[in-house]
Design an enzyme around this catalytic site. Structure first.
Site, short mmCIF file in Angstrom:
data_model
loop_
_atom_site.label_atom_id
_atom_site.label_comp_id
_atom_site.label_asym_id
_atom_site.label_seq_id
_atom_site.Cartn_x
_atom_site.Cartn_y
_atom_site.Cartn_z
N CYS A 263 13.72 11.13 6.64
CA CYS A 263 13.66 10.79 8.00
C CYS A 263 14.99 10.82 8.67
O CYS A 263 14.80 11.35 10.05
CB CYS A 263 13.06 9.35 8.09
SG CYS A 263 14.18 8.27 7.27
N GLU B 194 9.09 16.86 14.76
CA GLU B 194 9.51 16.53 13.46
C GLU B 194 8.77 17.39 12.60
O GLU B 194 7.58 17.54 12.44
CB GLU B 194 9.26 15.13 13.13
CG GLU B 194 9.84 14.75 11.68
CD GLU B 194 9.86 13.51 11.03
OE1 GLU B 194 8.60 12.89 11.26
OE2 GLU B 194 10.52 12.77 10.79
N GLU C 241 9.12 1.87 10.99
CA GLU C 241 10.29 2.78 10.82
C GLU C 241 9.80 4.08 10.86
O GLU C 241 8.96 4.47 9.99
CB GLU C 241 10.64 2.64 9.29
CG GLU C 241 11.62 1.26 9.12
CD GLU C 241 13.00 1.38 9.92
OE1 GLU C 241 13.41 2.42 10.36
OE2 GLU C 241 13.51 0.11 10.09
N LYS D 219 1.00 -1.10 -0.03
CA LYS D 219 0.01 0.08 0.02
C LYS D 219 0.84 1.31 -0.01
O LYS D 219 1.49 1.80 0.98
CB LYS D 219 -0.70 0.06 1.20
CG LYS D 219 -2.11 0.66 1.35
CD LYS D 219 -2.11 2.22 0.62
CE LYS D 219 -1.74 3.15 1.70
NZ LYS D 219 -1.54 4.58 1.45
#
Ligand code: NAP
Length: 491
Positions: free
Chosen positions: A298, A395, A264, A189
């Site tokens: 990331c 973040e 992750e 997906k």
């Protein structure tokens, strides 16, 4: 601006469908999602908005392929050849894959061409090599009698792979490669914003001869298709890359059948520059670490800590480095910084910058939307930040660096660790002992010394703390797609 290759134009003109059980098929609901070009807000394609019924069909196909199809029991060398063939086919269509990635995500064509596509090809070849190397061990049995005891590594089963939009093809391949090598069957997906290369990857997978049902691709919204996949009772594992918030929600979704989870997740990674660092190398690396891919990485070095005596010099260098980025549409070969992936992401980034302004921080460069078409934000550096401010804690996933001078080097580890995340850190110094000591104290999955981010399929990758569960890549990555079975025989 480059003209799209004929192959890319044809690829965009063909309808996009779901890949289920080796066939391209329409979505049950008939619904579709617009694919937006982040450089100008125009619609470039429509992709199927898969839902629970489509996920069900894909899981049934993947289960059948796992239980009775040839894939899990195929001789490893044959699986290896197919993975290698997928890599060759992507390489043969490399320009189309690079152009689709740039159109969809916005990143500079130079990056898609020289990083995303070749790294995906190399990763598939790396994983092809693993097919013949998955092995168990013999073990001693500490009981009277004579035994032969061994462990077997078997595929974990039907796996759901959920990927983000920042490196769409690379993320898909970094999960598909080890899952296929281990003998799993798959439902992928991809992120709703960037599904085009995953769908074209499906064509390549069929062309390579991978049997029906082994790889199924269902596009759609995360909250609909992604959630249905994560909750599905017949999926044995989810490997997810994305935000910490969604990652946490998957823990609940996995509870029903206790499926395995690899997560992750996000990061707020520090770059640390000690007084003796080689600034000629450290400054460009610190700038690239936060500004490449418009900060949508990331492991982006989004917090910078610099020894106070070098702070002004580093800031001056970083402002110059930021000014060198050329913002523009990714398809322009001169562009070195593309737009953010979506209007939502642009608003999120601007909201962080505005919150820093409101809380009294100083924007020393950037801090603005650029143009009124597309989702551009210029490279931004923020100083006079306190550790409690949102920009220092959350973040941002955009080209926004928060920089802090540090008086006492003994504080560095505590400053680096002052975050709920633990994905990576970068240390710059000529004193290697100091670097190692600091590396040992920082709670993060990857530490680089005198270099920016270095990643690859053979380097374990993952996070401490709220940056995730488990590791991808290398032996750890392949093992995460296996179950360990112990077999004991009395002789
Ligand atoms: P995201 O919103 O968490 O989405 C990631 C994926 O999860 C997308 O495919 C998304 O689908 C899907 N999703 C959303 N809600 C879901 C739900 N309720 N159930 C199941 N799936 C769901 O993250 P993103 O904004 O795409 O990506 C940025 C984040 O990814 C950042 O936090 C970044 O740090 C992280 N990231 C981490 C790594 C790493 O290796 N640690 C690498 C890259 C990115 P839709 O997009 O279709 O909604």
């Amino acid at each position: 601006m480059i003209d799209l290759k004929e192959q890319t134009r044809l690829s965009l003109a063909r309808p996009f469908q779901l890949l289920i059980d080796g066939r391209w098929t329409d979505v049950e609901s008939g619904e579709a999602l617009d694919v937006v070009n982040p450089a100008d807000g125009g619609i470039i394609a429509r992709i199927p908005a898969g839902g629970g019924a489509d996920i069900d069909r894909a899981v049934i196909a993947a289960r059948r392929a796992f239980e009775s199809g040839p894939w899990p029991s195929m001789i490893p060398g044959e699986r290896s050849r197919m993975l290698w063939r997928i890599a060759d086919l992507i390489e043969a269509r490399k320009e189309e894959f690079a152009e689709l990635e740039t159109l969809d995500n916005g990143k500079p064509i130079m990056m898609s061409t020289w990083v995303d596509v070749p790294a995906s090809v190399a990763a598939l070849r790396y994983w092809a090599g693993w097919c013949t190397k998955i092995a168990g061990e013999t073990r001693a049995v500490d009981l009277p009698g004579e035994f032969l005891a061994m462990t077997l590594r078997e595929p974990v089963g039907v796996v759901g792979l959920i990927t983000p939009w920042n490196f769409p093809l690379m993320s898909a391949v970094s999960k598909l490669g080890p899952a296929l090598a281990a003998g799993c069957t798959i439902i992928l997906k991809p992120a709703e914003q960037t599904s085009l290369t995953a769908l074209r990857l499906g064509e390549v997978i069929l062309e390579a001869g991978v049997p029906p049902g082994v790889v199924n691709i269902v596009t759609g919204l995360g909250a609909v298709a992604g959630a249905a996949l994560a909750e599905h009772g017949d999926v044995d594992k989810i490997s997810f890359t994305g935000s910490t918030a969604v990652g946490k929600s998957l823990i609940g979704a996995a509870r029903g059948n206790l499926k395995r989870l690899t997560l992750e997740l996000g990061g707020k990674s520090p770059t640390i520059i000690l007084p003796d660092a080689d600034l000629k190398r450290a400054i460009p690396a610190a700038a690239n670490s936060i500004f490449l891919n418009s900060g949508q990485i990331c492991v982006a070095g989004s917090r910078l800590y610099v020894a106070r005596e070098r702070f002004d010099e580093v800031m001056e260098g970083l402002v110059k480095a930021a000014a060198k980025f050329r913002l523009g549409p990714g398809l322009d070969p001169a562009t070195t910084m593309g737009p953010l992936v979506s209007d939502t992401q642009r608003r999120r980034v601007m909201d962080h910058i505005d919150s820093a302004r409101g809380e009294g921080a100083s924007i020393i460069t950037g801090g603005n939307r650029v143009g009124d078409q597309g989702y551009f934000v210029d490279p931004t550096i923020i100083c006079n930040v306190t550790p409690q401010m949102r920009v220092a804690r959350e973040e941002i996933f955009g080209p926004v660096l928060v920089a802090t001078p540090v008086d006492d080097p003994d504080e560095l580890a505590a400053l680096a660790n002052d975050t709920e995340y633990g994905l990576s850190a970068s240390i710059w110094t000529r004193d290697i002992s100091a670097a190692y000591r600091l590396a040992r104290k920082i709670r993060a999955g990857t530490i680089t010394i005198n270099t920016g981010s270095v990643a690859g399929p053979n380097l374990p990758f993952g996070g401490f703390k709220q940056s995730g569960w488990g590791r991808e890549n290398g032996a750890d990555g392949i093992e995460s797609f296996t179950e360990l079975k112990t077999v004991v025989t009395a002789l």
